[in-house]
Motif scaffolding. Structure first.
Motif, mmCIF file in Angstrom:
data_model
loop_
_atom_site.group_PDB
_atom_site.id
_atom_site.type_symbol
_atom_site.label_atom_id
_atom_site.label_comp_id
_atom_site.label_asym_id
_atom_site.label_seq_id
_atom_site.Cartn_x
_atom_site.Cartn_y
_atom_site.Cartn_z
ATOM 1 N N MET A 1 10.682 7.781 5.393
ATOM 2 C CA MET A 1 11.050 7.646 6.807
ATOM 3 C C MET A 1 9.989 6.858 7.572
ATOM 4 O O MET A 1 10.295 6.015 8.409
ATOM 5 N N ARG A 2 8.729 7.107 7.227
ATOM 6 C CA ARG A 2 7.629 6.407 7.899
ATOM 7 C C ARG A 2 7.668 4.898 7.620
ATOM 8 O O ARG A 2 7.464 4.086 8.534
ATOM 9 N N ALA A 3 7.958 4.539 6.359
ATOM 10 C CA ALA A 3 7.996 3.114 5.985
ATOM 11 C C ALA A 3 9.068 2.369 6.773
ATOM 12 O O ALA A 3 8.918 1.195 7.105
ATOM 13 N N VAL A 4 10.163 3.081 7.082
ATOM 14 C CA VAL A 4 11.276 2.447 7.796
ATOM 15 C C VAL A 4 11.007 2.373 9.303
ATOM 16 O O VAL A 4 11.283 1.363 9.936
ATOM 17 N N LEU A 5 10.451 3.454 9.861
ATOM 18 C CA LEU A 5 10.373 3.542 11.325
ATOM 19 C C LEU A 5 9.016 3.217 11.939
ATOM 20 O O LEU A 5 8.916 2.992 13.145
ATOM 21 N N GLU A 6 7.959 3.218 11.139
ATOM 22 C CA GLU A 6 6.608 3.122 11.703
ATOM 23 C C GLU A 6 6.414 1.935 12.653
ATOM 24 O O GLU A 6 5.893 2.092 13.752
ATOM 25 N N ALA A 7 6.862 0.746 12.205
ATOM 26 C CA ALA A 7 6.624 -0.454 13.021
ATOM 27 C C ALA A 7 7.278 -0.316 14.397
ATOM 28 O O ALA A 7 6.680 -0.645 15.423
ATOM 29 N N LEU A 8 8.520 0.189 14.407
ATOM 30 C CA LEU A 8 9.240 0.379 15.666
ATOM 31 C C LEU A 8 8.529 1.375 16.577
ATOM 32 O O LEU A 8 8.367 1.139 17.772
ATOM 33 N N GLY B 1 0.811 -1.219 0.000
ATOM 34 C CA GLY B 1 0.000 0.000 0.000
ATOM 35 C C GLY B 1 0.844 1.268 0.000
ATOM 36 O O GLY B 1 2.065 1.209 -0.056
ATOM 37 N N PRO B 2 0.182 2.437 0.067
ATOM 38 C CA PRO B 2 0.881 3.720 -0.023
ATOM 39 C C PRO B 2 1.878 3.970 1.109
ATOM 40 O O PRO B 2 2.802 4.767 0.952
ATOM 41 N N LEU B 3 1.707 3.311 2.243
ATOM 42 C CA LEU B 3 2.636 3.504 3.360
ATOM 43 C C LEU B 3 3.696 2.400 3.430
ATOM 44 O O LEU B 3 4.543 2.396 4.296
ATOM 45 N N ASN C 1 7.969 2.636 -0.840
ATOM 46 C CA ASN C 1 8.753 3.775 -0.353
ATOM 47 C C ASN C 1 10.199 3.391 -0.079
ATOM 48 O O ASN C 1 10.727 3.620 0.999
ATOM 49 N N SER C 2 10.807 2.782 -1.062
ATOM 50 C CA SER C 2 12.190 2.366 -0.872
ATOM 51 C C SER C 2 13.044 2.786 -2.063
ATOM 52 O O SER C 2 13.956 2.088 -2.464
ATOM 53 N N SER C 3 12.727 3.956 -2.634
ATOM 54 C CA SER C 3 13.495 4.427 -3.791
ATOM 55 C C SER C 3 14.925 4.795 -3.375
ATOM 56 O O SER C 3 15.851 4.710 -4.171
ATOM 57 N N ASN D 1 12.817 -4.268 -4.562
ATOM 58 C CA ASN D 1 14.283 -4.140 -4.600
ATOM 59 C C ASN D 1 14.962 -5.499 -4.479
ATOM 60 O O ASN D 1 15.955 -5.774 -5.161
ATOM 61 N N ALA D 2 14.450 -6.335 -3.578
ATOM 62 C CA ALA D 2 15.076 -7.640 -3.338
ATOM 63 C C ALA D 2 15.075 -8.475 -4.617
ATOM 64 O O ALA D 2 16.065 -9.135 -4.944
#
Lengths: 359, 359
Positions: free
Chosen positions: B304-311, B12-14, B19-21, B67-68
C-alpha cells in the motif's frame, strides 16, 4: 559488454543540465547549417511516407539537459518549414521523436523538461549508439551532437602494463607516447564503423543523418595535439593527489577517459572506407568565440566536473571528487587553457550523410 | 493540466519494484488468456505490415518494476509464436516496444531492468494515456494492466465544501455518500472515453488492445462497495492523526485518491457508448487466491505504501509517512481485510478490443 557513461544527472548546480553551455554554443553554431541542409537534402519524394506514416527523428547521445529539447525544436521547425514552403504537394506528416542515450543517462530529468505543448510524439531510447537501437529503415532524420567523441570503451592496451600503449601516469592521450594516441584512434575508427553500420540499417531511403562531432583541425596531428589538455590537467591533478597519498598511482594507471577528438581527414576516411553513406557535407563549424569561451573560472571547472564526475567517481570513489576539482580549478586559473582562450584549437565538424543505395 | 501520479521509484525496500506482487499475481492470471487471444485475434493479414515495417507494441501505465518487463516478454513470445506456427506465409517482423507511464514514473529504473539480450527495440514514452501518445495508426498491439483504475484527476466536487459530493473526513468513496461515488464514477467514464478516443486514432487496422482492469463484480453496486476498504483504512488512519493533532482535518478534506474500481457492466457500457472499439472479450479474470493474497502483514502494508506514498507525501509532507504506515499496519492487523482474505471481493477484468472500421 559496452560500458555506459553518462553526464551528471538532475538539474542541480553540479548537473550537466546546468553546465552544458559549451555544448549549447556548438549547437547554436550548427543551427543555421542544419536548417539549410534539412531544406536542401531531406528528400521528401524519396522518403515516400505512406498516408498515415509519421516522419521519425532520432537524436543520438542526447544527454539530459535542455540542449536536447532545444536542438530537437530547431530540427522539427526546419522540417515543418520544409513541408510548408517547398513541398506543398505533400501534407505535413506527424513527427515521432526518439531521444537516445546510454542506459545510465538521466531520462527522468529529460522527460521532465519536455514542453507540455509540443509538435511531436516523444520517446526515450536507452542504449549504446554503437549498436542497433531502432527497427530497419524506420528513421528519416538522425541527429547527433557532441556525442560521437565518446568511445564505446577505453582502448585496449592503454591500461595494460605489458602493452606498448600503456598510458602510465596519465588519463588521456595528450602528451602520451604515440602508441597511446594510436590505440585511441583505432578505437574511434572501430566505434564509428559500428555506428555507421547500425545507422545504415535503420535509416530509410531518402533519409538524412546530421552529425556534429567535436574535433581538432587537420593541421594538428600527433604530437601537437593539445585539445585534450583540459583532460591532461585533470590527470595531473590526480597525479598530485597520488603524491599527496590520497589516491594510488596504480589506480590512475587503470583509469583512462574514453574520449577522442577526430580530425576532418580522419573522419572522412572512416566514412568513405565504410561505404554505407555518401558525404554530402563535411565542414569545420564556424563557432563564434563568445559561444564557447567561458570567462568564469568556476563555471569552467563545473563544466568539466559535470562531464567527468560520474566516470571518476565510479573508479576512485565519491570522496576524492570535491578536492580533485578544487585542485583542478586552482591549476586551471594558472593554465594557458584558461588564460589564453584564443589559442584553443578545439572545434567541431558538421557532417551530413545520406545512405548509399547499394550499401 | 492533468496530474501526474507515480508509484514509488527505485529498487529499494519501499519501492514499487519490490512491492508489486499483487499486480504480478493479476498479470500471471491474465497470461494464459492473453496468449490465447493474441493467437486468435491478432489479424496479421489485416495488419498488412510492409516489408521492413516493425510490429509496434505499447504497454500503457507500465510503472517501473520488473512486472512491465515480464508482461512484455510474455506478449512478445506470444506474437512470435503466432508468426512461427500459424502464419508461416509471413516473415516474423521486427518488434518495437513502447513502455508508457506518467512523466513522474521512474523510467531510469525501468530502463536499468531491460535485459541485455532482448527480442525487441525498446523505448519509453512519458505522458498521460488519457491523451494522445503515439502517431496515427502506428500501433499494432496495445496492452495495459492495473493502470486504468487511476483517474486523470480527483473528481470535481469531492474537495469542494459547497458541493453535494464533498467527501468530508475520507480520502476515497468507500463508505461515502452516493454523490461522492457518483463523482468518481463520472470521472472514470470521462477518462475511459478519452482513453478510447486516443487509442482509436493510434491503433492500426487489424490491431488489438488487451486491457486488464482492476474491478468489482456487478453484484456490488453502491452502497455495498467495500473494495476500497484498504483506502478507507488509510483514510481512517489520517483521521486518527488529525485527532492526535498531527495533520489538520482540512488537509484531509482536500486529499482524495484518484483511483476507481469499475464493474463489468459499467465498463462494457462505456466502451459500447464510445463506439470506437468492438468488444471481443470482457471476462472476469480467474485469479488464483495464492497469486494475490499477502499473508505477511509487513508486506501488505509495504504494498500500500509503494502505491500511495508519493501522493500522500506531496499533499501532507514527508514527515507523516512513517507514522501513518505504522498506524496503518496496526489497524490492518485487526481488520477483516487482513483477517478474512477470502471475503476480498476485488477482481480484475480482462478486456479484448478491436478498433471498429468506421470509428
Amino acid at each position: 559488454m559496452e560500458k555506459s557513461y553518462a553526464m551528471n544527472s538532475g538539474a542541480g548546480p553540479l548537473s550537466y543540465a546546468q553546465n552544458s553551455s559549451y555544448q549549447r554554443g556548438i549547437m547554436e553554431a550548427a543551427k543555421v547549417m542544419l536548417n539549410k541542409e534539412i531544406n536542401m537534402k531531406l528528400d521528401i519524394q524519396k522518403l515516400s511516407l505512406t498516408a498515415s506514416e509519421p516522419l521519425r527523428i532520432a537524436d543520438l547521445g542526447c544527454s539530459s539537459g535542455p540542449n536536447a529539447i532545444l536542438a530537437m525544436q530547431n530540427i522539427v521547425d526546419a522540417i515543418e518549414n520544409k513541408f510548408q514552403t517547398n513541398e506543398k504537394s505533400h501534407k505535413s506528416p506527424e513527427l515521432q521523436v526518439y531521444f537516445n542515450d546510454q542506459v545510465g543517462n538521466d531520462f527522468n530529468s529529460l522527460f521532465g523538461l519536455f514542453p507540455f505543448e509540443k509538435k511531436y510524439y516523444a520517446s526515450g531510447v536507452p542504449g549504446s549508439f554503437h549498436g542497433r537501437l531502432f527497427p530497419s529503415s524506420s528513421l528519416h532524420f538522425v541527429h547527433s551532437s557532441c556525442a560521437l567523441c565518446w568511445l564505446s570503451n577505453v582502448p585496449k592496451g592503454v591500461e595494460d602494463k605489458a602493452d606498448p600503449a600503456w598510458n602510465h601516469g596519465r588519463i588521456h592521450y595528450t602528451g602520451a607516447p604515440k602508441e597511446v594516441f594510436e590505440a585511441y584512434s583505432d578505437q574511434f575508427c572501430k566505434d564509428i564503423e559500428l555506428f555507421l553500420q547500425a545507422r545504415a540499417k535503420e535509416i530509410a531511403p531518402g533519409g538524412v543523418m546530421a552529425l556534429v562531432v567535436p574535433a581538432v583541425p587537420d593541421v594538428m596531428s600527433y604530437p601537437q595535439i593539445t585539445t585534450g589538455s583540459e583532460f591532461e590537467l585533470v590527470g595531473s591533478c590526480l597525479m598530485d593527489m597520488a603524491k599527496m597519498g590520497i589516491v594510488s598511482e596504480e589506480k590512475i594507471d587503470t583509469f583512462n577517459l574514453p574520449i577522442y577528438y577526430t580530425s576532418p581527414k580522419e573522419l572522412q576516411g572512416i566514412i568513405e572506407r565504410n561505404g554505407c553513406f555518401s558525404i554530402e557535407k563535411l565542414d569545420i563549424l564556424d563557432i563564434p568565440k563568445q559561444h564557447i569561451t567561458m570567462p568564469d573560472l568556476k563555471q569552467r571547472a563545473l563544466y568539466m566536473r559535470a562531464v567527468l564526475e560520474a566516470l571518476i567517481e565510479k573508479h576512485f570513489g565519491v570522496e576524492i571528487i570535491d578536492q580533485l576539482f578544487e585542485i583542478y580549478a586552482t591549476k586551471l586559473s594558472k593554465s594557458p587553457i584558461f588564460l589564453n582562450p584564443d589559442d584553443q584549437k578545439m572545434t567541431a565538424l558538421f557532417v551530413l550523410l545520406k545512405p548509399n543505395e547499394n550499401k
